[in-house]
Scaffold this active site. Structure first.
Site, mmCIF file in Angstrom:
data_model
loop_
_atom_site.group_PDB
_atom_site.id
_atom_site.type_symbol
_atom_site.label_atom_id
_atom_site.label_comp_id
_atom_site.label_asym_id
_atom_site.label_seq_id
_atom_site.Cartn_x
_atom_site.Cartn_y
_atom_site.Cartn_z
ATOM 1 N N GLU A 184 0.825 -1.217 0.000
ATOM 2 C CA GLU A 184 0.000 0.000 0.000
ATOM 3 C C GLU A 184 0.856 1.263 0.000
ATOM 4 O OE1 GLU A 184 -2.982 -0.059 3.093
ATOM 5 O OE2 GLU A 184 -3.993 -1.780 2.243
ATOM 6 N N GLU A 255 -6.625 -7.781 -0.715
ATOM 7 C CA GLU A 255 -7.210 -7.704 0.631
ATOM 8 C C GLU A 255 -8.668 -7.294 0.564
ATOM 9 O OE1 GLU A 255 -5.257 -5.434 3.639
ATOM 10 O OE2 GLU A 255 -3.265 -6.096 3.051
#
Ligand SMILES: *[C@@H]1O[C@H](CO)[C@@H](O)[C@H](O)[C@H]1NC(C)=O
Ligand SMILES: *[C@@H]1O[C@H](CO)[C@@H](O)[C@H](O)[C@H]1NC(C)=O
Ligand SMILES: *[C@@H]1O[C@H](CO)[C@@H](O)[C@H](O)[C@H]1NC(C)=O
Ligand SMILES: *[C@@H]1O[C@H](CO)[C@@H](O)[C@H](O)[C@H]1NC(C)=O
Ligand SMILES: *[C@@H]1O[C@H](CO)[C@@H](O)[C@H](O)[C@H]1NC(C)=O
Ligand SMILES: CC(=O)N[C@H]1CO[C@H](CO)[C@@H](O)[C@@H]1O
Length: 700
Positions: A184, A255
């Site tokens: 991320e 995710e």
């Protein structure tokens, strides 16, 4: 010359075996539709199971239940600070044995996805980075910074080589089909200005250069450089993901949050099985071919591994709960979804999708392949149920749902209709630890300035002194007072996370921050004696921070102290890292002999007490947990191993503790005489603790 004949035969045999090896070893590649594994496009369902959040004894059954639930891939992060707690000292034993996990995944015939990071966030202390990185000169984490890149490359290479040495990549016949570098990063990239983009390019190049024979992903990194695949994280990737950054890359969801991690002081989030199923089906309908559930099994943040304010129990709401029990309807509903989607594989992977409007808020996505191959997803985005016509056949669509038709005719699954019964989890009291004769206590000494050997003329950063070797750091000084019994106003500002104040060895008050805002102030009226007065502050971190840019600049602990508005920040302060009970290891069989334990109830004050007892393990194989409702804040140890921090006194907005039960893995227990040691910072009552067993039953 018989011997001569034998050798070519043996040679041929060996050659044949080698060919078999090579035949089962494929480089994993990809195209615009999916990953190509074992030479074929695949729709893959993946589930996150993090090895240090359970025990090796639990792994086989967790993996088996995942497989039974239609999971193809087990995904895990690699936890750098578990493996290299001190620079150059490695640990891959016990529940850090990642090779053993990979081999178990392989033995059960599943694939693996290894998210190396090595920055992982993951609600793990310091985002998985070892704290010793902080003291390397010139260090800036996750940036185009030579010291960081050197350490990151060294660790990543070591992990990749360890996997290769054990033949664990699919290209070697092993289970690993996918790897992740960084994590991320785009969400923090701007904070690094011109140092961000070159770091992304370097990380991608470095990873690809390790020649694993399987693709790499970067999640939440829209510009992931070729050939690294950009992947989506979130709850609604079917709606939010802009898609792969090249037509040759597949659409991957790394995710899909099955709920949200809980933090102390906040209520548990839940996400319905129906909502998860809707978004997975939508993502697949939009040509997604890889979905990972974060978490499929959350597990336990044992010891001090949780990040700041994160509870010990992790994603208990996942399809396999903290204890590894199936949470229904989540597990069963998703298993049904996986089977339904797998029936559509051929159409999804080789067909062409078309979008057909069925109404104002309804549409179908239809995949048509070679003759006879057709799969349809009928999507109702209305909050009301409705009936539509698809290919002249009526279908009833429940509110906000997707029906899956693997042959474009028969709806075999609807995301809003679960046939799985709801499971009810019951905690059954196995033993009450309510007999005061069975407990002993050890009162932790309050550290005074004169007892300290480490001194500084200012308030120092908590994190940089403890280096995460303990949650606890004493800050202490002494002050002269001319008049007897005078009242004074103490005013402390702390960067976090909690603080207990003692004056002349007597407890005077506490304060703490929260996950949203770790900083806090404490104002307290205190009484001073004539002559010398000792102020002792016990500063407590509840996990190091794990997210945001520049973790290397984060600080904690008292930052300013005033008495009657006079500033004592730059003053002669003494420090002690850790509690004496921790430093002596009194929670172990051997360490507990190093101190004099007293009868339960012998201390006048109730703060900072270690309690000790023994108990026999419950009979049977049900998971075991402690009900700590009667306690305040501290840490629990079973047979020398910490099962985590507890913080029952930090109530949620609705007035309940965020976490009441604390998991004791079966493998930590022996049949008789288990040592339970509990450190209580506040004034909890250990006589209220019970040992419970846990059962999940389906509602009738
Ligand atoms: C598999 O990948 C490795 C490393 O990238 C490469 O050296 C090898 O040639 C590839 N093998 C095949 C069969 O493509
Ligand atoms: C399909 O059409 C609907 C409207 O009928 C629209 O909301 C949706 O975004 C479209 N989906 C795709 C994948 O084009
Ligand atoms: C459903 O409607 C909401 C609100 O208009 C929109 O944000 C979302 O993208 C829609 N989802 C689908 C699957 O069409
Ligand atoms: C952190 O502590 C180390 C000693 O362990 C010291 O050399 C360094 O200056 C400290 N860093 C900061 C930012 O205070
Ligand atoms: C947990 O313990 C508390 C007392 O400490 C008790 O009130 C509560 O009922 C217990 N919960 C269960 C389910 O046994
Ligand atoms: C981006 C996103 O979908 N975030 C969600 C993560 O999960 C929590 C808990 O359910 C939601 O509140 C967020 O919106």
């Amino acid at each position: 010359m018989e011997g001569k004949d034998c050798c070519p035969l043996l040679w041929r045999l060996l050659l044949a075996m080698a060919v078999v090896e090579v035949a089962s070893a494929w480089n994993v590649t990809y195209d615009g539709r999916s990953l190509i594994v074992d030479g074929e496009r695949k729709i893959l369902f993946s589930g996150s199971i993090h090895y240090p959040r359970s025990t090796p004894q639990m792994w086989p059954s967790l993996i088996a239940k995942a497989k039974q639930g239609g999971i193809d891939v087990i995904q895990t992060y690699v936890f750098w600070n578990q493996h290299e707690p001190q620079q150059g000292q490695y640990d891959f034993g016990g529940n850090k044995d990642i090779v053993r996990l990979m081999k178990e995944v392989q033995a059960q015939g599943l694939y693996a996805c290894l998210r190396i990071g090595p920055y992982i966030e993951s609600e793990w202390t310091y985002g998985g980075l070892p704290y010793w990185l902080h003291d390397i000169p010139g260090m800036v984490y996750r940036s185009d910074n030579e010291p960081f890149k050197f350490q990151m490359q060294k660790f990543t290479t070591m992990i990749v080589n360890m996997m290769k040495a054990n033949n664990l990549y699919a290209s070697q016949g092993g289970p690993i089909i996918l790897s992740q570098i960084e994590n991320e990063y785009q969400t923090v990239e701007a904070a690094f200005y011109e140092r961000g983009p070159p770091y992304v390019r370097w990380a991608a190049q470095m990873a690809v250069g390790l020649q694993t024979g399987v693709p790499w992903v970067m999640c939440k990194q829209d510009d992931a450089p070729d050939p690294v695949i950009n992947a989506c994280n979130g709850m609604r990737c079917g709606e939010t993901f802009a898609g792969p950054n090249s037509p040759n890359k597949p659409s991957i969801w790394t995710e899909n949050w099955t709920s949200h991690y809980p933090v102390f002081g906040e209520d548990q989030h839940t996400r319905s099985a129906e909502d998860i199923a809707f978004h997975v089906a939508l993502f697949v309908a939009k040509k997604g071919s890889y979905v990972n559930y974060y978490m499929y099994h959350g597990g336990t943040n044992f010891g001090r591994t949780a990040s700041a304010f994160v509870t010990t129990s992790y994603y208990d709401q996942a399809p396999l709960d903290e204890y590894g029990l199936m949470r229904q309807p989540q597990w069963g509903h998703l298993a049904g979804l996986h089977s339904a989607i797998k029936l559509c594989s051929n159409a999804l992977l080789y067909g062409t999708p078309v979008n057909i409007s069925l109404g104002r808020l309804q549409h179908a996505i239809v995949f048509r392949g070679s003759p006879g191959i057709c799969a349809a997803f009928l999507i109702n985005n209305d909050t009301r149920s409705t009936s539509i016509l698809f290919q002249n056949v009526p279908y009833a669509l429940p509110p906000e749902s997707i029906s899956i038709l693997p042959d474009c005719k028969t709806a075999v699954f609807n995301t809003a209709e679960t046939s799985t019964k709801v499971s009810i989890r019951t905690m059954t009291i196995n033993q009450k630890l309510d007999s005061s004769e069975k407990w002993q206590e050890y009162k932790e000494a309050i550290v005074l300035f004169d007892m300290t050997s480490f001194r500084a003329n200012t308030l120092l950063d908590h994190m940089n002194i403890t280096k995460d070797a303990s949650d606890y750091l004493w800050y202490t000084f002494r002050v002269q007072q001319k008049s007897p019994n005078s009242k004074a106003e103490l005013d402390v500002f702390s960067h976090g996370h909690a603080l207990h104040v003692f004056v002349n060895g007597v407890y005077r008050g506490s304060a703490h921050g929260s996950h949203g805002n770790p900083t806090f102030s404490l104002q307290q009226s205190v009484f001073f004696n004539k002559e010398t007065n000792y102020i002792s502050l016990l500063s407590v971190t509840v996990g190091f921070p794990n997210s945001g840019p520049h973790l290397e600049q984060r600080i904690a602990g008292p930052h300013r102290l005033k008495i009657n508005k006079v500033d004592f920040t730059n003053y002669a302060w003494g420090y002690q890292v850790g509690l004496s009970g921790e430093n002596k290891g009194i929670y172990t069989d051997v360490g507990s002999l190093k101190v004099q334990w007293n009868k339960y109830g012998s201390s006048i004050s109730h703060q900072l007490i270690w309690y000790k007892t023994t108990f026999d393990a419950p009979v049977g194989n049900d998971p075991v947990a402690l009900n700590l409702s009667s306690m305040g804040k501290g840490e629990v140890y079973i047979n020398g191993q910490s099962i985590g921090r507890y913080w029952v006194s930090f109530r949620t907005a609705s007035g309940v503790p965020s976490q009441t039960w604390y998991h004791i893995p079966q493998s930590y227990l022996k049949p008789k005489g288990n040592l339970l040691v509990i450190l209580e910072e506040e004034s909890g009552n250990p006589l209220g603790i019970t040992i419970d067993t846990i059962q999940a039953t389906e509602q009738q």
